[in-house]
Design a protein around this motif. Sequence first.
Motif, PDB file in Angstrom:
ATOM      1  N   ASP A 130       0.168   4.861   1.588  1.00 36.73           N
ATOM      2  CA  ASP A 130      -0.783   5.704   2.314  1.00 36.73           C
ATOM      3  C   ASP A 130      -0.776   7.128   1.788  1.00 36.73           C
ATOM      4  O   ASP A 130      -1.821   7.780   1.748  1.00 36.73           O
ATOM      5  CB  ASP A 130      -0.445   5.707   3.807  1.00 36.73           C
ATOM      6  N   GLN A 179      -3.642   5.510  -1.499  1.00 34.44           N
ATOM      7  CA  GLN A 179      -4.775   5.983  -0.714  1.00 34.44           C
ATOM      8  C   GLN A 179      -4.926   7.506  -0.722  1.00 34.44           C
ATOM      9  O   GLN A 179      -6.048   8.015  -0.677  1.00 34.44           O
ATOM     10  CB  GLN A 179      -4.634   5.495   0.734  1.00 34.44           C
ATOM     11  N   ARG A 216       0.856  -1.190   0.000  1.00 34.77           N
ATOM     12  CA  ARG A 216       0.000   0.000   0.000  1.00 34.77           C
ATOM     13  C   ARG A 216       0.887   1.232   0.000  1.00 34.77           C
ATOM     14  O   ARG A 216       2.055   1.182   0.395  1.00 34.77           O
ATOM     15  CB  ARG A 216      -0.933   0.031   1.225  1.00 34.77           C
ATOM     16  N   ASP A 244     -10.117   3.348   7.633  1.00 30.71           N
ATOM     17  CA  ASP A 244      -8.902   2.634   8.041  1.00 30.71           C
ATOM     18  C   ASP A 244      -8.799   2.667   9.564  1.00 30.71           C
ATOM     19  O   ASP A 244      -8.905   3.734  10.171  1.00 30.71           O
ATOM     20  CB  ASP A 244      -7.675   3.303   7.405  1.00 30.71           C
ATOM     21  N   TYR A 272     -10.782   5.687   2.816  1.00 32.95           N
ATOM     22  CA  TYR A 272      -9.618   5.727   3.691  1.00 32.95           C
ATOM     23  C   TYR A 272     -10.007   6.191   5.094  1.00 32.95           C
ATOM     24  O   TYR A 272      -9.295   5.910   6.063  1.00 32.95           O
ATOM     25  CB  TYR A 272      -8.556   6.655   3.103  1.00 32.95           C
TER      26      TYR A 272
END
Length: 318
Positions: free
Chosen positions: A190, A216, A188, A274, A271
């Motif tokens: 971020d 993200q 990922r 999360d 997001y």
Amino acid sequence: MEDPPTGGPLCQLAQINPHETRFLHDEIFGAESYLQGGIILREDSVVFDVGANIGMFSLFVGARCPSAEVFAFEPVADVFDPLRRNLEQHGVSARVFHLGLSDVDQDITFNFYPGISIMSCQSDYADLENEVGLIKRYVENARENGPSGRDAHLAEVESLVSERFELTERRCTLRRFSTVIDESAVSRVDLLKIDVQRAELDVLHGIDDRHWPLVQQISMEVHDEEGTPTEGRVRQVRSLLSGQGFRVAVAEEDLLKGTGRYAVQAVRPEYANDPRPVAAAAGSGRRLDAGPVRDWLAEWLPEHQVPHRVVVVDSLAP
């Protein structure tokens, strides 16, 4: 990790030009420019710093979110060395790449400006007249609307346009974003921060469809300069990011108004779900320490105007 001091005898940063270091520090640590538009740093974030320069944003991430893992990219050798030394010295958990990101893997010529390295760019994208205009407009805006006490800094910046920029050419390596993702096995990203002097769309075009879901958040500078090949760039970037499922915000900073530079932030709506705690958001910086505040004042004020003591209070309310 503490915020790194900059300028004067207290400087602990490897740097190219003190006036650039102060500018970057004020924009990134002071104005939190890359945490606008809803951008946040969660615990254990993976952050790509594309166009890292001497590493000021990577240092910011290390200070605000020590658990983050930073991937810092800088293609110009003259700038890469200070970047590497700064992140090592300040203990940032980072992987440092002596290359830039683009839409193709290639070696290419860059214009490197020793006097103002943050404007170094691919030679194909260089626009020296525009850069001179940017400096002039920035200084004008800062004198009219910026914080006080920066006359010496602004005079130093302004002096750059009184003579031709010194220019040297450097051969630099560029890789596709997706190539790096495959090689690094990153699961990922971020936050993808991009500041690459007119090559921002190339970076985005280097992301394969299969890798877009990994990204993200994006915080980037976009050039949209009237009468140049970048005209209409903001619309293109907004369309691309919206099509990939991001909520997009566009802003023009007060000190850069009229320069064709825009801040674009993009966040995936999901997001917000999360579960990792938020380590940093705009305005959530740590409590001020009196010592660094006095040191900063000592860099900018005549000796007789520097306070003997600085006291931090929670409120001015009675």
